[in-house]
Design a protein around this motif. Structure first.
Motif, PDB file in Angstrom:
ATOM      1  N   LEU A  94     -11.990  -5.098   7.784  1.00  0.00           N
ATOM      2  CA  LEU A  94     -12.793  -4.864   6.577  1.00  0.00           C
ATOM      3  C   LEU A  94     -12.200  -3.769   5.692  1.00  0.00           C
ATOM      4  CD1 LEU A  94     -16.331  -5.060   8.237  1.00  0.00           C
ATOM      5  CD2 LEU A  94     -15.104  -6.851   6.996  1.00  0.00           C
ATOM      6  N   VAL A  95     -11.347  -2.941   6.279  1.00  0.00           N
ATOM      7  CA  VAL A  95     -10.733  -1.819   5.549  1.00  0.00           C
ATOM      8  C   VAL A  95      -9.253  -1.772   5.880  1.00  0.00           C
ATOM      9  CG1 VAL A  95     -10.635   0.722   5.468  1.00  0.00           C
ATOM     10  CG2 VAL A  95     -12.843  -0.414   5.388  1.00  0.00           C
ATOM     11  N   THR A  96      -8.423  -1.417   4.889  1.00  0.00           N
ATOM     12  CA  THR A  96      -6.995  -1.225   5.154  1.00  0.00           C
ATOM     13  C   THR A  96      -6.623   0.236   4.854  1.00  0.00           C
ATOM     14  OG1 THR A  96      -6.452  -1.845   2.896  1.00  0.00           O
ATOM     15  CG2 THR A  96      -6.302  -3.573   4.559  1.00  0.00           C
ATOM     16  N   LYS A  97      -5.579   0.687   5.536  1.00  0.00           N
ATOM     17  CA  LYS A  97      -5.054   2.041   5.300  1.00  0.00           C
ATOM     18  C   LYS A  97      -3.659   1.895   4.722  1.00  0.00           C
ATOM     19  CE  LYS A  97      -7.011   5.008   8.879  1.00  0.00           C
ATOM     20  NZ  LYS A  97      -6.676   5.718  10.108  1.00  0.00           N
ATOM     21  N   THR A  98      -3.427   2.540   3.596  1.00  0.00           N
ATOM     22  CA  THR A  98      -2.075   2.526   3.019  1.00  0.00           C
ATOM     23  C   THR A  98      -1.693   3.955   2.649  1.00  0.00           C
ATOM     24  OG1 THR A  98      -3.075   2.073   0.880  1.00  0.00           O
ATOM     25  CG2 THR A  98      -2.157   0.183   2.047  1.00  0.00           C
ATOM     26  N   ARG A  99      -0.411   4.184   2.434  1.00  0.00           N
ATOM     27  CA  ARG A  99       0.043   5.524   2.049  1.00  0.00           C
ATOM     28  C   ARG A  99      -0.567   5.896   0.685  1.00  0.00           C
ATOM     29  NH1 ARG A  99       1.790   8.116   6.190  1.00  0.00           N
ATOM     30  NH2 ARG A  99       2.909   6.742   7.587  1.00  0.00           N
ATOM     31  N   ALA A 100      -1.082   7.119   0.580  1.00  0.00           N
ATOM     32  CA  ALA A 100      -1.671   7.567  -0.693  1.00  0.00           C
ATOM     33  C   ALA A 100      -0.574   7.674  -1.745  1.00  0.00           C
ATOM     34  CB  ALA A 100      -2.360   8.907  -0.495  1.00  0.00           C
ATOM     35  N   ALA A 101      -0.887   7.237  -2.967  1.00  0.00           N
ATOM     36  CA  ALA A 101       0.117   7.219  -4.044  1.00  0.00           C
ATOM     37  C   ALA A 101       0.601   8.629  -4.372  1.00  0.00           C
ATOM     38  CB  ALA A 101      -0.485   6.558  -5.277  1.00  0.00           C
ATOM     39  N   ASP A 102      -0.307   9.624  -4.248  1.00  0.00           N
ATOM     40  CA  ASP A 102       0.044  10.989  -4.663  1.00  0.00           C
ATOM     41  C   ASP A 102       0.562  11.857  -3.519  1.00  0.00           C
ATOM     42  OD1 ASP A 102      -2.385  10.890  -3.405  1.00  0.00           O
ATOM     43  OD2 ASP A 102      -3.237  12.561  -4.545  1.00  0.00           O
ATOM     44  N   ASP A 103       0.542  11.324  -2.275  1.00  0.00           N
ATOM     45  CA  ASP A 103       0.997  12.113  -1.129  1.00  0.00           C
ATOM     46  C   ASP A 103       1.389  11.148  -0.007  1.00  0.00           C
ATOM     47  OD1 ASP A 103       1.419  13.699   1.041  1.00  0.00           O
ATOM     48  OD2 ASP A 103      -0.473  14.799   0.899  1.00  0.00           O
ATOM     49  N   GLY A 104       2.697  10.963   0.184  1.00  0.00           N
ATOM     50  CA  GLY A 104       3.203   9.987   1.153  1.00  0.00           C
ATOM     51  C   GLY A 104       2.762  10.262   2.580  1.00  0.00           C
ATOM     52  N   ARG A 105       2.317  11.512   2.875  1.00  0.00           N
ATOM     53  CA  ARG A 105       1.906  11.821   4.260  1.00  0.00           C
ATOM     54  C   ARG A 105       0.437  11.465   4.489  1.00  0.00           C
ATOM     55  NH1 ARG A 105       3.120  17.898   3.799  1.00  0.00           N
ATOM     56  NH2 ARG A 105       2.171  17.277   1.853  1.00  0.00           N
ATOM     57  N   ALA A 106      -0.323  11.272   3.413  1.00  0.00           N
ATOM     58  CA  ALA A 106      -1.754  10.992   3.553  1.00  0.00           C
ATOM     59  C   ALA A 106      -2.018   9.490   3.473  1.00  0.00           C
ATOM     60  CB  ALA A 106      -2.527  11.707   2.451  1.00  0.00           C
ATOM     61  N   MET A 107      -3.133   9.074   4.107  1.00  0.00           N
ATOM     62  CA  MET A 107      -3.500   7.655   4.083  1.00  0.00           C
ATOM     63  C   MET A 107      -4.705   7.447   3.174  1.00  0.00           C
ATOM     64  SD  MET A 107      -1.250   6.484   6.107  1.00  0.00           S
ATOM     65  CE  MET A 107      -1.684   4.797   6.446  1.00  0.00           C
ATOM     66  N   ALA A 108      -4.652   6.397   2.357  1.00  0.00           N
ATOM     67  CA  ALA A 108      -5.778   6.060   1.481  1.00  0.00           C
ATOM     68  C   ALA A 108      -6.440   4.788   2.012  1.00  0.00           C
ATOM     69  CB  ALA A 108      -5.280   5.842   0.061  1.00  0.00           C
ATOM     70  N   LEU A 109      -7.754   4.711   1.841  1.00  0.00           N
ATOM     71  CA  LEU A 109      -8.516   3.574   2.373  1.00  0.00           C
ATOM     72  C   LEU A 109      -8.898   2.622   1.250  1.00  0.00           C
ATOM     73  CD1 LEU A 109     -10.969   5.698   4.543  1.00  0.00           C
ATOM     74  CD2 LEU A 109      -8.818   4.661   5.276  1.00  0.00           C
TER      75      LEU A 109
END
Ligand code: SF4
Length: 225
Positions: A94-109
């Motif tokens: 139901l949810v995916t995790k991808t690399r945050a656009a503004d910080d490659g070390r953080a994950m965005a949902l």
């Protein structure tokens, strides 16, 4: 689920044996029970917990992909609670995790299509609450929101819940600057408009936290000290 708080952590000024305190506590407990029962009834047949449904609703209502820390903030729960819910939602597709656009070390949902469908169904929850709140007069609703803001802030101050996105901690909040307007005495600098207690927000997507000192001054002004 968050565990109930213990009465030994009440503020010094509150007397837990006061009949009024006991009545309010019993009423809040019943309300909490009704809301949880409704949330479980709605979510269990779909294999979701109420916390997972809340995460879906939060992601659905956000204009930008959120990190787990923002989800925890938005739901006023601890980071581990939000992380567990997100992990389960990722497993369920139901949810995916991808690399945050503004910080490659953080994950965005982000929601998947199936997650978006579930989030739309979750929108029935607030309707259940709205039907209950409609039983109050407009003045009672305004007083209730004000009381909720104070109670949520007390819980935050004691560390019982994570900071919530309330007006009283927002850098855009200007309490009582329109003192002559009894219906809309406060001001929101984000939308540059006056508003009243009825419109105080407990979970505003535009909220930006103000500094600790400014927040303390803001709170004193809000409660009229
Ligand atoms: S931006 Fe939202 S939280 Fe901040 S003052 Fe305005 S309504 Fe309140």
């Amino acid at each position: 689920m968050d565990s109930p708080t213990s009465s030994d952590a009440l503020p010094a000024s509150a007397n837990p044996t006061d009949p009024l305190v006991q009545q309010v506590g019993a009423g809040l407990f019943k309300l909490g029970l009704a809301l949880r029962t409704h949330a479980w009834k709605e979510s269990t047949p779909r294999g979701l917990t109420p916390t997972q449904v809340q995460v879906l609703a939060l992601l659905y209502g956000s204009a930008i992909p959120l990190r787990v820390s923002a989800v925890a903030d938005g739901m006023a729960v601890t980071l581990p609670t939000a992380s567990d819910a997100v992990k389960a939602l990722v497993t369920k597709g139901l949810v995916t995790k991808t690399r945050a656009a503004d910080d490659g070390r953080a994950m965005a949902l982000a929601l998947t299509d199936a997650g978006r469908d579930e989030a739309r169904r979750a929108e029935g929850g607030p309707e259940f609450v709205a039907a209950v709140v409609e039983a109050l007069t407009p003045d009672e609703q305004a007083a209730f929101v004000r009381s909720l803001v104070k109670m949520v802030r007390t819980l935050q101050e004691r560390g019982d819940i994570a900071p919530a996105r309330t007006c009283v901690t927002c850098r855009f909040f200007r309490p009582w600057v329109h003192g002559g307007d009894t219906d809309r005495p406060h001001h929101c600098a984000f939308v540059d408009a006056p508003f009243g207690d009825r419109s105080l927000r407990l979970d505003c997507p535009e909220h930006e936290r103000t500094g600790a000192e400014a927040a303390a001054q803001q709170w004193s002004r809000f409660i009229g000290m």
